[in-house]
Design a protein around this motif. Structure first.
Motif, PDB file in Angstrom:
ATOM      1  N   ARG A  12     -30.980  43.296  71.819  1.00  0.00           N
ATOM      2  CA  ARG A  12     -30.306  44.006  70.735  1.00  0.00           C
ATOM      3  C   ARG A  12     -29.115  44.769  71.302  1.00  0.00           C
ATOM      4  N   LYS A  13     -27.990  44.625  70.636  1.00  0.00           N
ATOM      5  CA  LYS A  13     -26.793  45.319  71.086  1.00  0.00           C
ATOM      6  C   LYS A  13     -26.858  46.790  70.713  1.00  0.00           C
ATOM      7  N   SER A  14     -26.385  47.593  71.605  1.00  0.00           N
ATOM      8  CA  SER A  14     -26.237  49.014  71.310  1.00  0.00           C
ATOM      9  C   SER A  14     -24.998  49.168  70.441  1.00  0.00           C
ATOM     10  N   GLY A  15     -24.955  50.206  69.652  1.00  0.00           N
ATOM     11  CA  GLY A  15     -23.768  50.468  68.855  1.00  0.00           C
ATOM     12  C   GLY A  15     -22.540  50.722  69.711  1.00  0.00           C
ATOM     13  N   ALA A  16     -22.727  50.981  71.001  1.00  0.00           N
ATOM     14  CA  ALA A  16     -21.602  51.253  71.896  1.00  0.00           C
ATOM     15  C   ALA A  16     -21.067  49.972  72.550  1.00  0.00           C
ATOM     16  N   ASP A  17     -21.759  48.845  72.404  1.00  0.00           N
ATOM     17  CA  ASP A  17     -21.300  47.589  72.994  1.00  0.00           C
ATOM     18  C   ASP A  17     -20.016  47.132  72.322  1.00  0.00           C
ATOM     19  N   LEU A  27      -6.543  42.901  63.029  1.00  0.00           N
ATOM     20  CA  LEU A  27      -7.148  44.222  62.912  1.00  0.00           C
ATOM     21  C   LEU A  27      -6.295  45.258  63.637  1.00  0.00           C
ATOM     22  N   ASP A  28      -5.974  46.328  62.963  1.00  0.00           N
ATOM     23  CA  ASP A  28      -5.232  47.443  63.552  1.00  0.00           C
ATOM     24  C   ASP A  28      -6.245  48.561  63.793  1.00  0.00           C
ATOM     25  N   LEU A  29      -6.597  48.762  65.047  1.00  0.00           N
ATOM     26  CA  LEU A  29      -7.617  49.765  65.354  1.00  0.00           C
ATOM     27  C   LEU A  29      -7.080  51.193  65.335  1.00  0.00           C
ATOM     28  N   ARG A  30      -5.786  51.355  65.207  1.00  0.00           N
ATOM     29  CA  ARG A  30      -5.270  52.701  64.972  1.00  0.00           C
ATOM     30  C   ARG A  30      -5.583  53.106  63.529  1.00  0.00           C
ATOM     31  N   LYS A  31      -5.518  52.134  62.636  1.00  0.00           N
ATOM     32  CA  LYS A  31      -5.834  52.393  61.230  1.00  0.00           C
ATOM     33  C   LYS A  31      -7.340  52.352  60.975  1.00  0.00           C
ATOM     34  N   ASN A  32      -8.081  51.663  61.842  1.00  0.00           N
ATOM     35  CA  ASN A  32      -9.534  51.511  61.679  1.00  0.00           C
ATOM     36  C   ASN A  32     -10.261  51.880  62.975  1.00  0.00           C
ATOM     37  N   PRO A  33     -10.059  53.083  63.493  1.00  0.00           N
ATOM     38  CA  PRO A  33     -10.664  53.433  64.783  1.00  0.00           C
ATOM     39  C   PRO A  33     -12.187  53.423  64.766  1.00  0.00           C
ATOM     40  N   GLU A  34     -12.776  53.571  63.590  1.00  0.00           N
ATOM     41  CA  GLU A  34     -14.240  53.591  63.497  1.00  0.00           C
ATOM     42  C   GLU A  34     -14.864  52.267  63.924  1.00  0.00           C
ATOM     43  N   LEU A  35     -14.075  51.202  63.975  1.00  0.00           N
ATOM     44  CA  LEU A  35     -14.591  49.892  64.389  1.00  0.00           C
ATOM     45  C   LEU A  35     -14.588  49.710  65.901  1.00  0.00           C
ATOM     46  N   VAL A 161     -19.250  57.450  72.182  1.00  0.00           N
ATOM     47  CA  VAL A 161     -20.359  56.543  72.482  1.00  0.00           C
ATOM     48  C   VAL A 161     -21.605  56.960  71.706  1.00  0.00           C
ATOM     49  N   GLU A 162     -21.895  58.244  71.652  1.00  0.00           N
ATOM     50  CA  GLU A 162     -23.056  58.718  70.885  1.00  0.00           C
ATOM     51  C   GLU A 162     -22.892  58.374  69.406  1.00  0.00           C
ATOM     52  N   TRP A 163     -21.707  58.648  68.858  1.00  0.00           N
ATOM     53  CA  TRP A 163     -21.446  58.332  67.461  1.00  0.00           C
ATOM     54  C   TRP A 163     -21.598  56.826  67.210  1.00  0.00           C
ATOM     55  N   SER A 164     -21.074  56.013  68.129  1.00  0.00           N
ATOM     56  CA  SER A 164     -21.162  54.547  67.991  1.00  0.00           C
ATOM     57  C   SER A 164     -22.611  54.080  67.980  1.00  0.00           C
ATOM     58  N   LYS A 165     -23.421  54.670  68.829  1.00  0.00           N
ATOM     59  CA  LYS A 165     -24.840  54.304  68.875  1.00  0.00           C
ATOM     60  C   LYS A 165     -25.523  54.643  67.550  1.00  0.00           C
ATOM     61  N   GLU A 166     -25.150  55.776  66.977  1.00  0.00           N
ATOM     62  CA  GLU A 166     -25.733  56.164  65.683  1.00  0.00           C
ATOM     63  C   GLU A 166     -25.338  55.203  64.577  1.00  0.00           C
TER      64      GLU A 166
END
Length: 168
Positions: A12-17, A27-35, A161-166
């Motif tokens: 299982r992938k961690s949310g931080a992977d 995809l523009d990750l400046r506009k969608n940094p949450e991804l 990383v913590e936020w991504s895992k959540e």
């Protein structure tokens, strides 16, 4: 008996992977940094836009002097992203500095850039520790460590990383 790889807890992938399934070309990750996911090492360094297009033109390591100029420009971008509170930009600049180090080391070790020949590890260059590429690698390594150890970056990375895992 199940193999380790069959164990869902192990695979299982961690949310931080780093998520390679996203459509990075569109995809523009400046506009969608949450991804954005940090991943390991240099994962995604040549995929994440607009940062790739902003940093890549400055990334060079042919000689020690070129590496010095390149790494200084990229470190300046790192600090500009930090000043703008742009974690994704900071992390991408850090990854380019790391990649400058690892690629220069590869060419220091193997002038052709190829580690393997016919499935065997090629012999290391006799001057692998002090040739031009080795010096270029040291220049990038110093800047990479400066970025990686920046207190603000470390704090933001840990939180990201913590936020991504959540997020899963």
């Amino acid at each position: 008996m199940a193999k380790k790889d069959d164990d869902p807890e192990k695979t299982r992938k961690s949310g931080a992977d780093f998520d390679y399934s996203l459509d990075y070309k569109n995809l523009d990750l400046r506009k969608n940094p949450e991804l954005y996911r940090v991943g390991k090492g240099e994962q995604g360094v040549l995929m994440v836009e607009p940062y790739k297009s902003e940093i890549l033109p400055n990334w060079r390591f042919k000689t020690e002097e070129i590496a010095r100029e390149s790494s200084q420009k990229i470190l300046a971008q790192f600090y500009a992203y930090r000043d703008a509170d742009d974690f994704v930009g900071m992390d991408m600049a850090r990854k380019f500095l790391q990649m400058g180090y690892t690629r220069a080391r590869r060419y220091a070790n193997h002038a052709s850039g190829k580690k393997y020949e016919a499935g065997e590890v090629r012999a290391q260059e006799p001057d692998a520790l002090d040739n031009e590429k080795a010096r270029a690698a040291r220049v990038f390594y110093e800047k990479y460590v400066e970025a990686r150890e920046d207190p603000y970056y470390k704090k933001r990375r840990k939180a990201w990383v913590e936020w991504s895992k959540e997020q899963g």
